[in-house]
Design an enzyme around this catalytic site. Sequence first.
Site, PDB file in Angstrom:
ATOM      1  N   ASP A  75      -7.884  -2.397   4.757  1.00 63.90           N
ATOM      2  CA  ASP A  75      -8.044  -1.367   5.466  1.00 63.90           C
ATOM      3  C   ASP A  75      -7.680  -0.037   4.791  1.00 63.90           C
ATOM      4  OD1 ASP A  75      -5.206  -2.058   5.334  1.00 63.90           O
ATOM      5  OD2 ASP A  75      -4.930  -0.829   6.916  1.00 63.90           O
ATOM      6  N   THR A  97       0.892  -1.196   0.103  1.00 62.89           N
ATOM      7  CA  THR A  97      -0.230   0.115   0.077  1.00 62.89           C
ATOM      8  C   THR A  97       0.922   1.180  -0.079  1.00 62.89           C
ATOM      9  OG1 THR A  97      -1.721  -1.113   1.184  1.00 62.89           O
ATOM     10  CG2 THR A  97      -1.686   1.345   1.416  1.00 62.89           C
TER      11      THR A  97
HETATM   12  N1  ASP Z   1      -3.110  -2.931   4.243  1.00 63.01           N
HETATM   13  C1  ASP Z   1      -3.181  -3.291   2.711  1.00 63.01           C
HETATM   14  C2  ASP Z   1      -4.535  -4.364   2.523  1.00 63.01           C
HETATM   15  O1  ASP Z   1      -4.521  -5.149   3.443  1.00 63.01           O
HETATM   16  C3  ASP Z   1      -2.139  -3.892   2.419  1.00 63.01           C
HETATM   17  C4  ASP Z   1      -0.731  -3.351   2.370  1.00 63.01           C
HETATM   18  O2  ASP Z   1      -0.727  -2.509   3.173  1.00 63.01           O
HETATM   19  O3  ASP Z   1      -0.143  -3.249   1.284  1.00 63.01           O
HETATM   20  O4  ASP Z   1      -5.010  -4.105   1.677  1.00 63.01           O
END
Ligand code: ASP
Length: 325
Positions: free
Chosen positions: A223, A192
Site C-alpha cells: 500500500d 514502513t
Molecule cells: N504496508 C507495508 C507494505 O505492505 C508494510 C509495512 O507497513 O511495513 O509494504
Amino acid sequence: MTTPIVAIHGGAGTMSRAAISAEQERQYLDALNDVLAGAQDVLAQGGSALDAVTEAVRRLEDCPLFNAGHGAVFTSAGTHELDASIMDGATLRSGAIANVNCVRNPVFAARRVMEDSKHVFFVGKGAEDFAREQGLEIVDPSYFSTPARYEQLLRVQREMPDAAVLDHDGQAMVAKEQPAAAPIDADRKFGTVGAVALDARGNLAAATSTGGITNKQIGRVGDAPLIGAGCYAANQTCAVSTTGTGEMFIRMVAAYDVAAQMEYRGVSLEEAANAVIHDRLPRIGGKGGLIAVDAQGRVALPFNTEGMYRGYARVGEAPVASIYR
Ligand code: ASP
C-alpha cells in the site's frame, strides 16, 4: 493561525517476546525524537508541510532501525525493492515510485515525480532511470542491506517459509535462536515509515516509504506507494500515512477512507481514523496503524497491533514519541 505540527511513524507490529532493555527502547525513542526535531525545525523556519514530511521520511530512510532506505527488509530472493509516495494536500498533486533498488532516498524520487514529471507513478527501471536523470543520489543495492535484516530474512525463511509474508499478525511464532533486539519484534512488524504535517499556511502533506515485507515475492507492491491506500492528503480534510498488512490497506483504500469519512459523513479526524483501524480493517484481517493530522492541527495515531513506533511535534513544544499502547 494554526500551530504547525508534524507526526511520524516507523511501523507497527507485535511486541518483541524478548526482554527489551531500557537502553534498546531508548535507542528507538531517541531516533524518533531526532526525526521529529528535524522536521519540526523545518516547520519552525516557515518551511512547508511538503518539506517537513520529506525531511522526516528522509531521516527515517537513513536510519537503519526502520525498514525503508538503509535497513530495508529483503525479498525472498535476497534483494531489496523499495516503494515511496508523497502527496500535497493543497493541490492534490502526488508522486510515487515502486520497486526500485538503487535510489538512496526513495522519498526524493517520489517528490520529483510529483514536481518534475507529468505523471504520478513510476515503477522499476523507469523509476530508476527517472531518478538518475533527475540527478538523485544513486547507490549500490548493498547500501540498503544491514546484517540484522539479513539475519531476519534467514530466520523467516527457516521458521515460516510460506507464511512469512503475512505472518506478522500475532500468531505465536516459533522461538528464535536470536531474540529480536527491538521493542517491536522485527520479524513481525510492518516497518514502513511515514510522516504527515500541517504548516503555518494551513497546508497539509503526507509521505510514506518502505522496503515492504520480509521475504516478499519479487514484484510484490504493497500500500505504501499507492495514493489513497498508504498515503493521502487534502487540505479540507486531513493528511494520512499508513503501516500494516499492505494488501488489506489496499483493499480498504485505507488512507483515503479517513478523508472520505470526514468529508462525506462529517465526522472528526479521530472518529474517522479509529473507524478505519478498529472497525473496517479488522473485518478483512487487516493489521497495522496510521498517523493523521487535520487542517486544525489535531492528530490521530491509532493502531490495532501491540505497538507502533510513532510521535508528533508541534512547533514550540517538545516532541512526543512512543512505542507501546
Ligand atoms: N504496508 C507495508 C507494505 O505492505 C508494510 C509495512 O507497513 O511495513 O509494504
